[in-house]
Design a protein around this motif. Structure first.
Motif, PDB file in Angstrom:
ATOM      1  N   ALA A   1     -15.913  39.069   3.474  1.00  0.00           N
ATOM      2  CA  ALA A   1     -15.011  38.498   4.547  1.00  0.00           C
ATOM      3  C   ALA A   1     -15.852  37.974   5.901  1.00  0.00           C
ATOM      4  CB  ALA A   1     -14.417  39.672   4.955  1.00  0.00           C
ATOM      5  N   ALA A   2     -15.594  37.172   6.478  1.00  0.00           N
ATOM      6  CA  ALA A   2     -16.298  36.479   7.381  1.00  0.00           C
ATOM      7  C   ALA A   2     -16.860  37.542   8.646  1.00  0.00           C
ATOM      8  CB  ALA A   2     -15.566  35.279   8.028  1.00  0.00           C
ATOM      9  N   SER A   3     -15.682  38.497   8.708  1.00  0.00           N
ATOM     10  CA  SER A   3     -16.179  39.268   9.595  1.00  0.00           C
ATOM     11  C   SER A   3     -17.103  40.452   9.407  1.00  0.00           C
ATOM     12  CB  SER A   3     -14.889  40.177  10.219  1.00  0.00           C
ATOM     13  OG  SER A   3     -14.328  40.951   8.998  1.00  0.00           O
ATOM     14  N   LEU A   4     -17.483  40.443   8.269  1.00  0.00           N
ATOM     15  CA  LEU A   4     -18.661  41.368   7.751  1.00  0.00           C
ATOM     16  C   LEU A   4     -19.795  40.737   7.394  1.00  0.00           C
ATOM     17  CD1 LEU A   4     -16.212  43.608   5.381  1.00  0.00           C
ATOM     18  CD2 LEU A   4     -16.868  43.988   7.694  1.00  0.00           C
ATOM     19  N   ALA A   5     -19.995  39.556   7.480  1.00  0.00           N
ATOM     20  CA  ALA A   5     -21.163  38.736   6.987  1.00  0.00           C
ATOM     21  C   ALA A   5     -22.348  39.226   7.555  1.00  0.00           C
ATOM     22  CB  ALA A   5     -20.786  37.398   7.123  1.00  0.00           C
ATOM     23  N   GLU A   6     -22.561  39.451   8.663  1.00  0.00           N
ATOM     24  CA  GLU A   6     -23.791  39.998   9.447  1.00  0.00           C
ATOM     25  C   GLU A   6     -23.945  41.296   9.098  1.00  0.00           C
ATOM     26  OE1 GLU A   6     -25.813  37.875  10.840  1.00  0.00           O
ATOM     27  OE2 GLU A   6     -24.448  36.298  10.638  1.00  0.00           O
ATOM     28  N   GLN A   7     -23.046  42.290   8.954  1.00  0.00           N
ATOM     29  CA  GLN A   7     -23.324  43.348   8.536  1.00  0.00           C
ATOM     30  C   GLN A   7     -23.835  43.639   7.073  1.00  0.00           C
ATOM     31  OE1 GLN A   7     -20.294  46.481   9.456  1.00  0.00           O
ATOM     32  NE2 GLN A   7     -19.253  44.901  10.930  1.00  0.00           N
ATOM     33  N   ILE A   8     -23.463  42.766   6.428  1.00  0.00           N
ATOM     34  CA  ILE A   8     -23.886  42.536   4.859  1.00  0.00           C
ATOM     35  C   ILE A   8     -25.363  42.238   4.946  1.00  0.00           C
ATOM     36  CG2 ILE A   8     -23.531  41.477   2.640  1.00  0.00           C
ATOM     37  CD1 ILE A   8     -21.287  43.597   3.157  1.00  0.00           C
ATOM     38  N   VAL A   9     -25.711  41.183   5.715  1.00  0.00           N
ATOM     39  CA  VAL A   9     -27.172  40.888   5.624  1.00  0.00           C
ATOM     40  C   VAL A   9     -27.991  41.873   6.074  1.00  0.00           C
ATOM     41  CG1 VAL A   9     -28.512  39.344   6.947  1.00  0.00           C
ATOM     42  CG2 VAL A   9     -26.546  38.464   6.271  1.00  0.00           C
ATOM     43  N   ALA A  10     -27.489  42.639   7.138  1.00  0.00           N
ATOM     44  CA  ALA A  10     -28.410  43.747   7.681  1.00  0.00           C
ATOM     45  C   ALA A  10     -28.590  44.939   6.399  1.00  0.00           C
ATOM     46  CB  ALA A  10     -27.719  44.416   8.997  1.00  0.00           C
ATOM     47  N   ILE A  11     -27.718  45.319   5.706  1.00  0.00           N
ATOM     48  CA  ILE A  11     -27.582  46.189   4.779  1.00  0.00           C
ATOM     49  C   ILE A  11     -28.684  45.624   3.524  1.00  0.00           C
ATOM     50  CG2 ILE A  11     -26.292  47.356   2.842  1.00  0.00           C
ATOM     51  CD1 ILE A  11     -24.082  47.412   4.719  1.00  0.00           C
ATOM     52  N   MET A  12     -28.309  44.371   3.153  1.00  0.00           N
ATOM     53  CA  MET A  12     -29.214  43.779   2.233  1.00  0.00           C
ATOM     54  C   MET A  12     -30.702  43.670   2.637  1.00  0.00           C
ATOM     55  SD  MET A  12     -27.283  43.678  -0.196  1.00  0.00           S
ATOM     56  CE  MET A  12     -28.065  42.910  -1.370  1.00  0.00           C
ATOM     57  N   ARG A  13     -31.014  43.405   3.915  1.00  0.00           N
ATOM     58  CA  ARG A  13     -32.328  43.661   4.386  1.00  0.00           C
ATOM     59  C   ARG A  13     -32.989  44.746   4.395  1.00  0.00           C
ATOM     60  NH1 ARG A  13     -34.760  40.249   8.160  1.00  0.00           N
ATOM     61  NH2 ARG A  13     -32.680  39.162   8.726  1.00  0.00           N
ATOM     62  N   ASP A  14     -32.189  45.825   4.843  1.00  0.00           N
ATOM     63  CA  ASP A  14     -32.808  47.380   4.666  1.00  0.00           C
ATOM     64  C   ASP A  14     -33.184  47.690   2.999  1.00  0.00           C
ATOM     65  OD1 ASP A  14     -32.383  47.712   7.084  1.00  0.00           O
ATOM     66  OD2 ASP A  14     -30.562  48.662   7.172  1.00  0.00           O
ATOM     67  N   LEU A  15     -32.188  47.152   2.158  1.00  0.00           N
ATOM     68  CA  LEU A  15     -32.461  47.389   0.806  1.00  0.00           C
ATOM     69  C   LEU A  15     -33.771  46.530   0.320  1.00  0.00           C
ATOM     70  CD1 LEU A  15     -29.008  47.135  -0.775  1.00  0.00           C
ATOM     71  CD2 LEU A  15     -30.329  49.210  -0.406  1.00  0.00           C
ATOM     72  N   TYR A  16     -33.965  45.498   0.785  1.00  0.00           N
ATOM     73  CA  TYR A  16     -34.927  44.469   0.529  1.00  0.00           C
ATOM     74  C   TYR A  16     -36.408  45.364   1.066  1.00  0.00           C
ATOM     75  CZ  TYR A  16     -38.200  40.543   0.274  1.00  0.00           C
ATOM     76  OH  TYR A  16     -39.265  39.794  -0.284  1.00  0.00           O
ATOM     77  N   ASP A  17     -36.345  45.729   2.231  1.00  0.00           N
ATOM     78  CA  ASP A  17     -37.644  46.316   2.844  1.00  0.00           C
ATOM     79  C   ASP A  17     -37.922  47.716   2.132  1.00  0.00           C
ATOM     80  OD1 ASP A  17     -37.782  44.341   4.512  1.00  0.00           O
ATOM     81  OD2 ASP A  17     -36.613  45.498   6.315  1.00  0.00           O
ATOM     82  N   ALA A  18     -36.941  48.382   1.644  1.00  0.00           N
ATOM     83  CA  ALA A  18     -37.206  49.545   0.888  1.00  0.00           C
ATOM     84  C   ALA A  18     -37.597  49.146  -0.473  1.00  0.00           C
ATOM     85  CB  ALA A  18     -35.984  50.389   0.760  1.00  0.00           C
ATOM     86  N   ARG A  19     -37.375  47.933  -1.078  1.00  0.00           N
ATOM     87  CA  ARG A  19     -37.702  47.742  -2.301  1.00  0.00           C
ATOM     88  C   ARG A  19     -36.873  47.760  -3.421  1.00  0.00           C
ATOM     89  NH1 ARG A  19     -43.600  45.026  -3.753  1.00  0.00           N
ATOM     90  NH2 ARG A  19     -44.038  44.462  -1.797  1.00  0.00           N
ATOM     91  N   PHE A  20     -35.622  48.153  -2.928  1.00  0.00           N
ATOM     92  CA  PHE A  20     -34.463  48.851  -3.888  1.00  0.00           C
ATOM     93  C   PHE A  20     -34.204  47.885  -5.009  1.00  0.00           C
ATOM     94  CE2 PHE A  20     -30.184  49.462  -5.215  1.00  0.00           C
ATOM     95  CZ  PHE A  20     -30.193  50.827  -5.283  1.00  0.00           C
ATOM     96  N   PRO A  21     -34.431  48.245  -6.388  1.00  0.00           N
ATOM     97  CA  PRO A  21     -34.060  46.987  -7.111  1.00  0.00           C
ATOM     98  C   PRO A  21     -32.822  46.681  -7.361  1.00  0.00           C
ATOM     99  CG  PRO A  21     -34.836  49.161  -8.266  1.00  0.00           C
ATOM    100  CD  PRO A  21     -35.130  49.322  -6.659  1.00  0.00           C
ATOM    101  N   ILE A  22     -32.415  45.520  -7.768  1.00  0.00           N
ATOM    102  CA  ILE A  22     -30.911  45.146  -8.176  1.00  0.00           C
ATOM    103  C   ILE A  22     -31.216  44.099  -9.298  1.00  0.00           C
ATOM    104  CG2 ILE A  22     -28.893  44.056  -7.382  1.00  0.00           C
ATOM    105  CD1 ILE A  22     -29.733  44.965  -4.570  1.00  0.00           C
ATOM    106  N   GLU A  23     -30.661  44.298 -10.357  1.00  0.00           N
ATOM    107  CA  GLU A  23     -30.746  43.358 -11.522  1.00  0.00           C
ATOM    108  C   GLU A  23     -30.356  41.929 -11.267  1.00  0.00           C
ATOM    109  OE1 GLU A  23     -30.169  43.584 -16.299  1.00  0.00           O
ATOM    110  OE2 GLU A  23     -29.330  45.114 -15.144  1.00  0.00           O
ATOM    111  N   ARG A  24     -29.056  41.851 -10.404  1.00  0.00           N
ATOM    112  CA  ARG A  24     -28.472  40.501 -10.265  1.00  0.00           C
ATOM    113  C   ARG A  24     -27.282  40.615  -9.265  1.00  0.00           C
ATOM    114  NH1 ARG A  24     -27.212  41.426 -15.877  1.00  0.00           N
ATOM    115  NH2 ARG A  24     -28.819  39.572 -16.249  1.00  0.00           N
ATOM    116  N   ILE A  25     -27.157  39.469  -8.637  1.00  0.00           N
ATOM    117  CA  ILE A  25     -26.262  39.517  -7.581  1.00  0.00           C
ATOM    118  C   ILE A  25     -25.769  38.095  -7.806  1.00  0.00           C
ATOM    119  CG2 ILE A  25     -25.800  39.353  -4.965  1.00  0.00           C
ATOM    120  CD1 ILE A  25     -28.313  41.185  -4.429  1.00  0.00           C
TER     121      ILE A  25
END
Length: 204
Positions: free
Chosen positions: A150-174
């Motif tokens: 949802a457009a209203s959640l886009a920036e929150q999703i970016v922030a969450i994915m940034r935290d996962l990236y900084d933690a090097r949390f592995p994800i197989e595919r998106i």
């Protein structure tokens, strides 16, 4: 002239003095002592000749010759090996810095969501956004995936994915669930991470 040559010269002078005194002290009244020295000096040889001539009568002459030759080896030069300096270079292990996290938010069309959206869904296509983000794959490499939210959640999703990236949390595919025909079971079987999917509620 070094000390060896000085010692040789002194020895020769002593020999000359002894011979001169010897002939000078003889009982013959006519005694003439003549000392002649000849010295040749170069880098390797010193030659000294001493001639003592004694004349007792006009017809009698006695000559005593001392010939001393000393060979001196050329001076040797001691070569001192240069001191060995052992130097150790500090080794610094540096790891390659991770690529910076990348993200973007863009609008989508009905064609983009051919399997996950249809007319009558609670959200209009204009209210949806495609969020492209960096993530760490299971192979340790940085990849890029897309989530439809949802457009209203886009920036929150970016922030969450940034935290996962900084933690090097592995994800197989998106991938958007449209890659699986809008089928949640297929998406989950592929261990895919997705978001929006307009479908009937499970169980009716």
């Amino acid at each position: 002239m070094d000390w060896k040559r000085l010692a040789l010269a002194a020895t020769v002078l002593v020999a000359i003095t002894v011979l001169v005194v010897f002939f000078a002290n003889r009982s013959d009244p006519e005694v003439e002592a003549i000392a002649t020295t000849s010295t040749v000096v170069d880098d390797s040889t010193t030659s000294t000749t001493v001639a003592i001539t004694s004349t007792t009568t006009p017809s009698t002459t006695t000559t005593v010759t001392l010939d001393t030759t000393t060979t001196t080896a050329p001076p040797t030069t001691a070569t001192t090996a240069a001191p060995t300096t052992s130097s150790s270079r500090a080794t610094t292990s540096t790891s390659t810095p991770a690529p910076a996290f990348q993200s973007s938010v863009s609008s989508v069309t009905a064609e983009d969501l051919h399997a996950s959206w249809r007319p009558g869904c609670p959200l209009d296509v204009a209210d949806l956004r495609a969020v492209d983000v960096s993530f760490w794959g299971y192979d340790g490499r940085v990849r890029t995936g897309r989530l439809i939210v949802a457009a209203s959640l886009a920036e929150q999703i970016v922030a969450i994915m940034r935290d996962l990236y900084d933690a090097r949390f592995p994800i197989e595919r998106i991938e958007p669930i449209d890659a699986y025909g809008g089928d949640d079971d297929q998406s989950m079987a592929a261990n895919n991470t997705s978001a929006f999917n307009c479908r009937p509620v499970t169980g009716g």
